[in-house]
Design a protein around this motif. Structure first.
Motif, mmCIF file in Angstrom:
data_model
loop_
_atom_site.group_PDB
_atom_site.id
_atom_site.type_symbol
_atom_site.label_atom_id
_atom_site.label_comp_id
_atom_site.label_asym_id
_atom_site.label_seq_id
_atom_site.Cartn_x
_atom_site.Cartn_y
_atom_site.Cartn_z
ATOM 1 N N LEU A 32 -50.392 -13.506 -38.479
ATOM 2 C CA LEU A 32 -50.824 -14.828 -38.919
ATOM 3 C C LEU A 32 -52.028 -15.231 -38.072
ATOM 4 C CD1 LEU A 32 -50.224 -17.320 -40.714
ATOM 5 C CD2 LEU A 32 -48.847 -18.196 -38.818
ATOM 6 N N THR A 68 -52.597 -23.852 -38.108
ATOM 7 C CA THR A 68 -51.899 -23.059 -39.121
ATOM 8 C C THR A 68 -50.852 -23.840 -39.900
ATOM 9 O OG1 THR A 68 -50.109 -22.317 -37.662
ATOM 10 C CG2 THR A 68 -52.153 -20.970 -37.702
ATOM 11 N N ARG A 121 -52.443 -14.746 -43.619
ATOM 12 C CA ARG A 121 -51.646 -13.581 -43.243
ATOM 13 C C ARG A 121 -52.428 -12.341 -43.649
ATOM 14 N NH1 ARG A 121 -45.440 -15.049 -44.760
ATOM 15 N NH2 ARG A 121 -45.226 -12.794 -44.443
#
Length: 148
Positions: A32, A68, A121
């Motif tokens: 990630l 994120t 991702r």
């Protein structure tokens, strides 16, 4: 001595010391990352500056969430590096002391709140070559090699 990545400091230029905390976040065979689109598109390990008086782990959790939208668990410090960079958002040259953590992405809870950032991702084997700075790539490669 802490290893330096990137360009050396330039003579006659003043640098502000800027510590930061950054996370390597593995999700199966993916990593990630955060993609920052302004001032130019760049993939980065999620994380950022440790504010004055802030503890590094608090900064890590805060920055990962801002960039994120994910909560993380079990962060473990795996190393640090220095780099000298211009920070356009702050209009300053910085000596960045980058603390790298390996952490577990726990869950996505919101969209990123940091402007011009999104969570991405990517396949783990592609991620090191996508990163915008060689220090991040070095630590990610170390983690990936240790898993083989």
């Amino acid at each position: 001595m802490i290893r330096r990545f990137g360009d050396p400091p330039r003579a006659g230029r003043s640098y502000i010391h800027r510590p930061g905390a950054y996370a390597i976040l593995l999700i199966g065979r993916e990593i990630l990352l955060t993609r920052q689109d302004v001032p130019e598109r760049e993939f980065q390990l999620p994380g950022g500056g440790i504010d004055p008086g802030e503890q590094p782990l608090h900064a890590l959790h805060r920055e990962v969430l801002e960039e994120t939208g994910w909560h993380i668990g079990r962060p473990r410090h795996i190393g640090a590096f220095r780099r000298f960079a211009y920070m356009p958002d702050y209009g300053m040259h910085a000596e960045k002391l980058c603390h790298i953590y390996l952490a577990r992405p726990a869950r996505a809870v919101a969209p990123p709140s940091e402007p011009h950032h999104c969570a991405v991702r990517v396949p783990a084997h592609l991620a090191p070559d996508m990163l915008g700075n060689p220090g991040d790539a070095h630590f990610l490669r170390r983690v990936l090699y240790s898993l083989d």
